[in-house]
Design a protein around this motif. Structure first.
Motif, short mmCIF file in Angstrom:
data_model
loop_
_atom_site.label_atom_id
_atom_site.label_comp_id
_atom_site.label_asym_id
_atom_site.label_seq_id
_atom_site.Cartn_x
_atom_site.Cartn_y
_atom_site.Cartn_z
N VAL A 221 0.84 -1.20 0.00
CA VAL A 221 0.00 0.00 0.00
C VAL A 221 0.87 1.26 0.00
O VAL A 221 0.57 2.24 -0.68
N ALA A 222 1.98 1.21 0.72
CA ALA A 222 2.87 2.37 0.79
C ALA A 222 3.52 2.66 -0.56
O ALA A 222 3.65 3.83 -0.95
N ILE A 223 3.90 1.62 -1.29
CA ILE A 223 4.48 1.84 -2.62
C ILE A 223 3.44 2.45 -3.56
O ILE A 223 3.72 3.40 -4.29
N ALA A 224 2.23 1.90 -3.52
CA ALA A 224 1.16 2.45 -4.37
C ALA A 224 0.87 3.90 -3.99
O ALA A 224 0.56 4.73 -4.86
N ALA A 225 0.98 4.22 -2.69
CA ALA A 225 0.70 5.58 -2.23
C ALA A 225 1.69 6.60 -2.77
O ALA A 225 1.40 7.80 -2.80
N GLU A 226 2.88 6.13 -3.20
CA GLU A 226 3.85 7.04 -3.80
C GLU A 226 3.36 7.58 -5.14
O GLU A 226 3.76 8.68 -5.56
N GLN A 227 2.55 6.80 -5.82
CA GLN A 227 1.98 7.23 -7.10
C GLN A 227 0.90 8.26 -6.80
O GLN A 227 0.31 8.25 -5.72
N ASN A 228 0.62 9.13 -7.74
CA ASN A 228 -0.39 10.15 -7.50
C ASN A 228 -1.71 9.50 -7.11
O ASN A 228 -2.19 8.55 -7.73
N ARG A 229 -2.27 10.00 -6.00
CA ARG A 229 -3.57 9.55 -5.48
C ARG A 229 -3.59 8.05 -5.18
O ARG A 229 -4.59 7.38 -5.38
N GLY A 230 -2.48 7.51 -4.72
CA GLY A 230 -2.45 6.10 -4.33
C GLY A 230 -2.58 5.15 -5.49
O GLY A 230 -3.04 4.02 -5.33
N ALA A 231 -2.19 5.59 -6.69
CA ALA A 231 -2.29 4.79 -7.91
C ALA A 231 -3.75 4.52 -8.30
O ALA A 231 -4.07 3.51 -8.91
N HIS A 232 -4.61 5.45 -7.95
CA HIS A 232 -6.03 5.36 -8.30
C HIS A 232 -6.18 5.29 -9.82
O HIS A 232 -5.59 6.10 -10.53
N PRO A 233 -6.98 4.34 -10.35
CA PRO A 233 -7.14 4.26 -11.81
C PRO A 233 -7.90 5.44 -12.41
O PRO A 233 -7.81 5.67 -13.62
N LEU A 234 -8.66 6.17 -11.58
CA LEU A 234 -9.45 7.28 -12.10
C LEU A 234 -8.79 8.61 -11.78
O LEU A 234 -8.25 8.79 -10.69
N PRO A 235 -8.83 9.56 -12.69
CA PRO A 235 -8.31 10.90 -12.37
C PRO A 235 -9.18 11.56 -11.31
O PRO A 235 -10.34 11.19 -11.11
N ALA A 236 -8.62 12.53 -10.60
CA ALA A 236 -9.34 13.19 -9.50
C ALA A 236 -10.65 13.82 -9.96
O ALA A 236 -11.64 13.85 -9.22
N ASP A 237 -10.67 14.32 -11.19
CA ASP A 237 -11.89 14.93 -11.72
C ASP A 237 -12.86 13.91 -12.28
O ASP A 237 -13.90 14.28 -12.83
N GLY A 238 -12.53 12.62 -12.13
CA GLY A 238 -13.42 11.57 -12.59
C GLY A 238 -13.19 11.20 -14.04
O GLY A 238 -12.47 11.88 -14.77
N PRO A 239 -13.81 10.12 -14.48
CA PRO A 239 -13.64 9.68 -15.87
C PRO A 239 -14.40 10.60 -16.82
O PRO A 239 -15.38 11.22 -16.44
N PRO A 240 -13.94 10.69 -18.05
CA PRO A 240 -14.67 11.52 -19.01
C PRO A 240 -16.03 10.94 -19.33
O PRO A 240 -16.19 9.72 -19.42
N ILE A 241 -17.02 11.80 -19.41
CA ILE A 241 -18.36 11.36 -19.81
C ILE A 241 -18.43 11.37 -21.33
O ILE A 241 -18.22 12.41 -21.96
N ALA A 242 -18.70 10.23 -21.92
CA ALA A 242 -18.75 10.11 -23.37
C ALA A 242 -20.01 9.35 -23.76
O ALA A 242 -20.61 8.65 -22.94
#
Length: 384
Positions: A221-242
């Motif tokens: 978990v600590a290694i993943a936390a080094e990535q932006n936002r804990g390596a969250h697959p979604l951007p902070a603003d959310g996925p694009p609506i298409a």
């Protein structure tokens, strides 16, 4: 424990907000002795995924949660989504409704998704008799959404019993339909931004959930936390609506009976088109703000969890992925853990949205080319 307190077990648990808390035994409380685990999974999910049916497999897994929570009229029972299946903990007083919901959802999966779902209801008394337990923690993904974490070995034992054909629930008759209100799969696959989408399953080794295994979880978990936002697959603003039509047919099958599906598909397409237009024009509709909704999607998603082991679907760069894999290999050789990994270029999201006007919508993340099911297959191959 009184009936009301018993039913409100999950709401009564202390909340932790930093995911590292999954490795802290102090965050967990024992499930009441008179509760039941409802478990279900897709038979032959690996083959279905290899045939390109990963969206149907994910929808079937999420349908178990949707059917049970809707049948019981509550959304505060502990559950976990496993990609090709799910687990929901319920009080014994809800056993009859749960049995009917599981029977109906099996029939629906068979007839509308052409997959086979097996299901079981396993009493806590049987789990306790094995010297095992089910302990639950409450993780706050956002102020509006809480996910359950499970430890104690009981949920894994219950799943194994289901796969062995014990405590089985028979599928309902042809035409049975569960209430799947709110279940949807409208989002496009979410492409990796950091490197690859990595699905991880790490479970305790032969010695069980030792302090060394807890430290391994904390280190990953600590290694993943080094990535932006804990390596969250979604951007902070959310996925694009298409304007995405790939999940419309499956959602229509989930939420409308035969004879009404064309109208339902038209309604879904109209909702998607309206949401796309509102998002691009920066418009609101009452309490619904598409941009806030997207941010909530990102915050409310379950890209990491603990169910007798660590499960994560993360967007990770090559260097950190290599470090995580090296940690797991070392732990495996030492007998501390067993693990399976699956790499892919995108993630997939299946959603449970009681109403888009509220902010407590839940989003289940898996790898878009098999994710947890393929990681589990990788783990199984290593064990054999």
């Amino acid at each position: 424990m009184g009936a009301i307190a018993n039913d409100d077990f999950f709401d009564s648990l202390p909340v932790f907000v930093d995911f590292e808390g999954v490795a802290d035994a102090g965050n967990y409380r024992p499930l009441p002795n008179d509760w039941i685990l409802a478990v279900a999974d897709i038979v032959g999910s690996t083959g279905a995924i290899e045939a390109g049916r990963y969206k149907a497999v994910n929808m079937a897994g999420a349908s178990v949660i949707s059917a049970l929570l809707n049948a019981l009229g509550r959304h505060n029972y502990p559950f976990v989504f496993g990609g090709d299946g799910a687990l929901v903990a319920i009080p014994a007083s809800a056993a009859v409704q749960a049995r009917e919901a599981l029977a109906s959802v099996q029939a629906w999966v068979r007839e509308d998704l052409q997959l086979t779902l097996r299901a079981a209801l396993v009493p806590m008394s049987e789990i306790k008799a094995q010297g095992l337990d089910v302990r639950v923690a409450r993780f706050s993904a956002s102020p509006e959404v809480f996910y359950a974490m499970f430890t104690g070995g009981g949920s894994s034992w219950a799943e194994a019993q289901m796969k062995a054909g014990k405590y089985a629930i028979a599928a309902g008759p042809s035409g049975s339909r569960p209430d799947l209100t709110g279940l949807s799969c409208r989002w496009n696959p979410i492409v990796a931004r950091n490197g690859e989408i990595l699905s991880i399953i790490a479970i305790p080794g032969d010695a069980g959930a030792t302090a060394a295994f807890q430290q391994l979880v904390a280190d990953i978990v600590a290694i993943a936390a080094e990535q932006n936002r804990g390596a969250h697959p979604l951007p902070a603003d959310g996925p694009p609506i298409a304007f995405n039509t790939s999940g419309v047919e499956t959602e229509a099958r989930a939420t409308a009976p035969r004879g009404q599906r064309l109208l339902r598909k038209i309604a879904i397409l109209a909702q998607i088109a309206l949401t796309v237009a509102m998002d691009r024009l920066g418009l609101h509709w009452g309490k619904f703000d598409p941009k806030q909704y997207k941010r909530d999607v990102a915050r409310n998603s379950d890209f990491r969890k603990f169910d007798d082991g660590l499960k994560m679907t993360i967007d990770i760069d090559p260097a950190r992925l290599q470090r995580i894999e090296a940690l797991l290999e070392k732990a495996s050789k030492a007998g501390i853990a067993r693990f399976g990994l699956h790499r892919q270029d995108s993630a997939l999201m299946t959603c449970l949205v009681p109403t888009p006007m509220s902010r407590n919508h839940m989003h289940f993340i898996d790898g878009a080319s098999g994710g947890y099911a393929m990681a589990a297959s990788n783990l199984k191959a290593k064990l054999s």
